[in-house]
Design a protein around this motif. Structure first.
Motif, mmCIF file in Angstrom:
data_model
loop_
_atom_site.group_PDB
_atom_site.id
_atom_site.type_symbol
_atom_site.label_atom_id
_atom_site.label_comp_id
_atom_site.label_asym_id
_atom_site.label_seq_id
_atom_site.Cartn_x
_atom_site.Cartn_y
_atom_site.Cartn_z
ATOM 1 N N PRO A 86 9.466 -0.614 -3.659
ATOM 2 C CA PRO A 86 8.041 -0.792 -3.372
ATOM 3 C C PRO A 86 7.775 -1.426 -2.005
ATOM 4 C CG PRO A 86 8.723 -2.145 -5.251
ATOM 5 C CD PRO A 86 9.891 -1.318 -4.858
ATOM 6 N N GLU A 87 8.671 -2.333 -1.579
ATOM 7 C CA GLU A 87 8.473 -2.970 -0.274
ATOM 8 C C GLU A 87 8.597 -1.951 0.851
ATOM 9 O OE1 GLU A 87 10.838 -4.062 -2.442
ATOM 10 O OE2 GLU A 87 10.031 -5.958 -3.173
ATOM 11 N N MET A 88 9.601 -1.079 0.741
ATOM 12 C CA MET A 88 9.786 -0.046 1.775
ATOM 13 C C MET A 88 8.640 0.952 1.756
ATOM 14 S SD MET A 88 12.270 -0.948 3.592
ATOM 15 C CE MET A 88 12.329 0.493 4.611
ATOM 16 N N ASP A 89 8.121 1.251 0.579
ATOM 17 C CA ASP A 89 6.968 2.147 0.491
ATOM 18 C C ASP A 89 5.770 1.539 1.215
ATOM 19 O OD1 ASP A 89 8.414 3.992 -0.966
ATOM 20 O OD2 ASP A 89 7.624 3.312 -2.916
ATOM 21 N N ALA B 181 2.256 1.451 5.931
ATOM 22 C CA ALA B 181 1.667 0.701 7.041
ATOM 23 C C ALA B 181 1.995 1.351 8.383
ATOM 24 C CB ALA B 181 2.155 -0.747 7.024
ATOM 25 N N VAL B 182 3.219 1.811 8.541
ATOM 26 C CA VAL B 182 3.617 2.474 9.781
ATOM 27 C C VAL B 182 2.857 3.791 9.940
ATOM 28 C CG1 VAL B 182 5.551 3.619 10.957
ATOM 29 C CG2 VAL B 182 5.856 1.358 9.952
ATOM 30 N N MET C 217 11.918 -9.315 -2.579
ATOM 31 C CA MET C 217 12.377 -8.026 -2.116
ATOM 32 C C MET C 217 13.515 -7.566 -3.017
ATOM 33 S SD MET C 217 11.658 -7.759 1.910
ATOM 34 C CE MET C 217 12.482 -6.259 1.913
ATOM 35 N N THR C 218 13.585 -6.278 -3.178
ATOM 36 C CA THR C 218 14.600 -5.734 -4.074
ATOM 37 C C THR C 218 15.966 -5.661 -3.420
ATOM 38 O OG1 THR C 218 14.106 -3.472 -3.414
ATOM 39 C CG2 THR C 218 12.913 -4.355 -5.334
ATOM 40 N N GLY C 219 16.048 -5.646 -2.099
ATOM 41 C CA GLY C 219 17.318 -5.587 -1.412
ATOM 42 C C GLY C 219 17.864 -4.175 -1.269
ATOM 43 N N THR C 220 17.122 -3.187 -1.706
ATOM 44 C CA THR C 220 17.559 -1.799 -1.567
ATOM 45 C C THR C 220 16.756 -1.122 -0.466
ATOM 46 O OG1 THR C 220 15.982 -0.934 -3.171
ATOM 47 C CG2 THR C 220 18.122 -1.685 -4.027
ATOM 48 N N ALA C 221 17.295 0.000 0.012
ATOM 49 C CA ALA C 221 16.614 0.741 1.083
ATOM 50 C C ALA C 221 15.351 1.419 0.569
ATOM 51 C CB ALA C 221 17.553 1.771 1.689
ATOM 52 N N ASP C 222 15.303 1.715 -0.695
ATOM 53 C CA ASP C 222 14.105 2.308 -1.294
ATOM 54 C C ASP C 222 13.555 1.344 -2.328
ATOM 55 O OD1 ASP C 222 14.106 4.716 0.117
ATOM 56 O OD2 ASP C 222 15.552 5.618 -1.257
#
Length: 168
Positions: free
Chosen positions: A8-11, A16-17, A1-6
């Motif tokens: 690829p993981e957040m995308d 999914a949501v 995980m990148t550790g930022t709010a934005d």
């Protein structure tokens, strides 16, 4: 995980949501309670259908310009779920509302597969399949039951690569 709010993981999480919300909205309309007085706006009917199939192998086209009774939208969505089973390699679903309770659906794809006993449920009810329905096939009985409640019949004709479904 990148550790930022934005990132690829957040995308991925957002996608999914969004997909889960679209599925819930679609299934609520397709399988939920609907009485004759409830209406669905064109925006909701089209948006819910497109949202459900957004990441699917099927591409739907629903053109409506007026509020529709929720039962009619439910009828169309159940027809879509039945047609979905006949198009294992994807394709298109084109809907046309031809009158009160009257829908035509043209489904087309590179491969059309109809399980005749399963599709006979649309004409004869649960006994038409000659076997117990699987959970993934419940839309056939739900469509038959709803059409019967609305004094409609479901007709279908398969002529590869096209499946035509209509209510009357």
């Amino acid at each position: 995980m990148t550790g930022t709010a934005d990132g690829p993981e957040m995308d991925l999480i957002r996608d999914a949501v969004t997909d889960a919300q679209a599925r819930v909205r679609f299934f609520r309309l397709a399988f939920g309670a609907a009485n004759a007085q409830q209406l669905t706006s064109p925006r909701e009917a089209i948006g819910t259908l497109e949202g459900y199939y957004r990441t699917s192998r099927l591409s739907p086209a629903l053109s409506v310009t007026r509020d529709l009774p929720r039962r009619e939208v439910k009828l169309a969505y159940l027809m879509a779920l039945c047609a979905d089973r006949a198009l294992p390699m994807g394709g298109t679903l084109a809907f046309e509302a031809t009158g009160p309770g009257a829908w035509q659906l043209m489904a087309e794809g590179p491969r059309l597969v109809l399980d005749e006993p399963l599709w006979s449920v649309l004409r004869f009810g649960a006994g038409g399949a000659g076997r117990a329905l699987r959970p993934a096939e419940v839309q056939f009985l739900a469509l038959h039951t709803l059409a019967e409640d609305m004094n409609l019949t479901i007709n279908f004709v398969a002529d590869e690569p096209v499946l035509r479904m209509a209510t009357r």
